[in-house]
Scaffold this motif. Sequence first.
Motif, mmCIF file in Angstrom:
data_model
loop_
_atom_site.group_PDB
_atom_site.id
_atom_site.type_symbol
_atom_site.label_atom_id
_atom_site.label_comp_id
_atom_site.label_asym_id
_atom_site.label_seq_id
_atom_site.Cartn_x
_atom_site.Cartn_y
_atom_site.Cartn_z
ATOM 1 N N LEU A 186 -2.064 5.625 8.001
ATOM 2 C CA LEU A 186 -3.042 4.851 7.672
ATOM 3 C C LEU A 186 -4.308 4.444 9.196
ATOM 4 O O LEU A 186 -3.421 4.775 10.190
ATOM 5 C CB LEU A 186 -2.910 3.593 7.424
ATOM 6 C CG LEU A 186 -2.035 3.444 6.266
ATOM 7 C CD1 LEU A 186 -1.566 2.112 5.434
ATOM 8 C CD2 LEU A 186 -2.520 4.307 5.485
ATOM 9 N N GLU A 237 0.720 -1.049 0.124
ATOM 10 C CA GLU A 237 -0.505 -0.325 -0.003
ATOM 11 C C GLU A 237 1.313 1.375 -0.011
ATOM 12 O O GLU A 237 0.541 2.203 -0.490
ATOM 13 C CB GLU A 237 -1.096 0.344 1.387
ATOM 14 C CG GLU A 237 -1.743 1.053 1.306
ATOM 15 C CD GLU A 237 -2.617 1.664 0.443
ATOM 16 O OE1 GLU A 237 -3.572 2.711 0.486
ATOM 17 O OE2 GLU A 237 -3.162 0.460 0.108
ATOM 18 N N TYR A 253 -8.055 2.184 5.648
ATOM 19 C CA TYR A 253 -7.373 0.950 5.349
ATOM 20 C C TYR A 253 -7.876 -0.490 6.391
ATOM 21 O O TYR A 253 -8.144 -0.069 7.200
ATOM 22 C CB TYR A 253 -5.348 0.880 5.925
ATOM 23 C CG TYR A 253 -4.863 -0.246 5.608
ATOM 24 C CD1 TYR A 253 -4.718 0.254 3.370
ATOM 25 C CD2 TYR A 253 -4.068 -1.118 6.050
ATOM 26 C CE1 TYR A 253 -3.920 -1.209 3.162
ATOM 27 C CE2 TYR A 253 -3.075 -2.438 5.105
ATOM 28 C CZ TYR A 253 -3.796 -2.397 3.940
ATOM 29 O OH TYR A 253 -2.769 -3.529 3.508
#
Length: 157
Positions: A117, A81, A155
């Motif tokens: 995140l 990611e 996320y």
Amino acid sequence: MDQLPESARRVAAAAAAAGLAVNVVEMPDSTRTAEEAARACGCEVAQIVKSLVFVGAASGQPYLLLVSGANRVDEMAVAAELGEPLVRPDGRRVREITGYAIGGIPPIGHPEPMRTLIDARLLTYEVVWAAAGTPRCVFAVDPAALARAASATTYAF
């Protein structure tokens, strides 16, 4: 608030500056681990925000992962990611990056902004609990407001 440790007062000030109306409290027992924090706060382990710091292996850039206490980080998936492998820094480096020791790292109020995140699972709760600068200080917060204050990207951990 004057009775709180200096590091917890810094977190309270950072929260206020970010527009979060929180009450930092010092618990009588440790909140260092998600399990300890859940017991102290009287909530589910999943409602505890683990503030985990990683560093990009190539860039050296710090990343902050706000993870539900019930979840574990799949470092390979998060690395994909973020676009680079991750390294877990030692306690000294974490303190340099965040200004706080492991076990009390807050989700906000660090010297420099970090790409952040936030665990989608945290956003399913009305209230979550996060560390406030020491292994015994915490605050309750609306997770959506926390995500905005931390400029966090959602996320699924």
